[in-house]
Design an enzyme around this catalytic site. Structure first.
Site, PDB file in Angstrom:
ATOM      1  N   SER A  70       0.834  -1.207   0.000  1.00  0.00           N
ATOM      2  CA  SER A  70       0.000   0.000   0.000  1.00  0.00           C
ATOM      3  C   SER A  70       0.866   1.253   0.000  1.00  0.00           C
ATOM      4  O   SER A  70       0.565   2.229  -0.699  1.00  0.00           O
ATOM      5  CB  SER A  70      -0.917  -0.009   1.216  1.00  0.00           C
TER       6      SER A  70
ATOM      7  N   GLU B 217       5.451   2.613  14.502  1.00  0.00           N
ATOM      8  CA  GLU B 217       6.574   1.719  14.182  1.00  0.00           C
ATOM      9  C   GLU B 217       6.215   0.763  13.051  1.00  0.00           C
ATOM     10  O   GLU B 217       7.061   0.429  12.218  1.00  0.00           O
ATOM     11  CB  GLU B 217       6.991   0.932  15.422  1.00  0.00           C
TER      12      GLU B 217
ATOM     13  N   GLU C  13      -2.770   4.813  20.788  1.00  0.00           N
ATOM     14  CA  GLU C  13      -2.849   4.621  19.343  1.00  0.00           C
ATOM     15  C   GLU C  13      -3.079   3.159  18.996  1.00  0.00           C
ATOM     16  O   GLU C  13      -3.930   2.820  18.186  1.00  0.00           O
ATOM     17  CB  GLU C  13      -1.568   5.115  18.660  1.00  0.00           C
TER      18      GLU C  13
END
Length: 295
Positions: free
Chosen positions: A69, A97, A130
């Protein structure tokens, strides 16, 4: 207990405000503009992983898909970083990361970043938030992240729930997973056992063998809870098989402990019987054969 201070940062009750915008989960024109103003591109080798990142597992297939992607569309969301103490031009990743690892696979030389001045506590909070919001952590990684915040920064479960946007009961139930033996934790980490299943095992006398029975028998959480209330029965007996005497169950347990697999022993009135050993992979089958066949 008073909370440890980290670089003069505020209390966690104030910290949670604005974190959603910080990690890109509030898609407003203002937050998008703010991110654009603080964004820059840096050489990919100038970034290093965060040793405090609660996420430890990065699936190869998942990284390959993300790399594909990125080759086509680039990195849509910048990586959150902070400057390293030894070099202000090099950075430690706060969140992103996985994107950084995939970008390396994709052959990128530079990556977009947003630099923030945060201490260890806030960096860990952002990393956990997150990953939790994106469902990137397995339940065990989530529990370990929560425990680190409690151990290193003296959070209560209620304070932690406020910061990460979860209920205190969710935090407490997640932390309970760390009480399970290591083999069961491995089943959680590799996805063989769900958090819902695992929570039913915390108070059981033999969680490891019961976990194997749950997996091998394909029990849902409700069936596992029912099995917990009848610990003298095996999963197959709970599913409708006839009761077994104590000697039969003892033999099953000995065989199961020796092989590391679920075992089902059935006696017939004629004196004959049937022994079933259930395996999920060819590697497990090879292990059984090695134990049964003379070399």
């Amino acid at each position: 207990m008073a909370k440890k201070e980290d670089g003069g940062q505020g209390a966690p009750s104030r910290l949670g405000r604005g974190l959603a915008a910080l990690i890109g989960d509030v898609d407003t024109e203002k937050s998008a503009l703010d991110r654009a103003r603080g964004q820059r591109r840096v050489p990919i080798e100038f970034l290093r992983p965060n040793p405090r990142n609660p996420r430890k597992r990065f699936g190869d297939e998942d990284l390959a898909d993300l790399a594909a992607s990125i080759r086509e569309k680039g990195i849509v969301q910048p990586i959150l970083v902070r400057a390293t103490p030894e070099d202000a031009d090099r950075f430690e990743i706060i969140a992103g990361e996985r994107r950084w690892r995939a970008a390396q696979r994709a052959g990128l030389h530079e990556v977009p970043v947003v630099v923030h001045k945060v201490g260890d506590r806030e960096a860990l909070e952002i990393a956990i938030i997150e990953n939790v919001q994106r469902a990137d952590l397995n339940p065990l990684e989530e529990a370990e992240g929560y425990q680190r915040l409690i151990d290193e920064f003296a959070y209560t479960q209620a304070e932690l729930g406020d910061v990460i946007g979860k209920s205190r009961s969710h935090v407490a139930n997640t932390l309970r997973l760390l009480k399970l033996p290591n083999p069961v934790q491995d089943m959680i980490a590799d996805g063989s056992l769900s958090a819902g299943h695992a929570r039913t095992l915390v108070t059981h006398d033999d969680p490891e063998n019961l976990a194997r029975e749950i997996i091998e028998s394909g029990l849902n959480v409700r069936e596992a809870e029912a099995l917990m209330k009848r610990p003298e029965k095996t999963a197959h007996e709970s599913a409708g098989a006839p009761d077994k005497d104590a000697d039969t169950r003892a033999i099953e347990k000995r065989l199961s402990d020796a092989l590391g697999l679920a075992v089902d022993l059935r006696h017939k009135s004629s004196g004959a019987g049937e022994l079933r050993i259930r395996y999920k992979t060819l590697e497990q089958l090879d292990g059984v054969i090695e134990r049964l066949v003379d070399k």
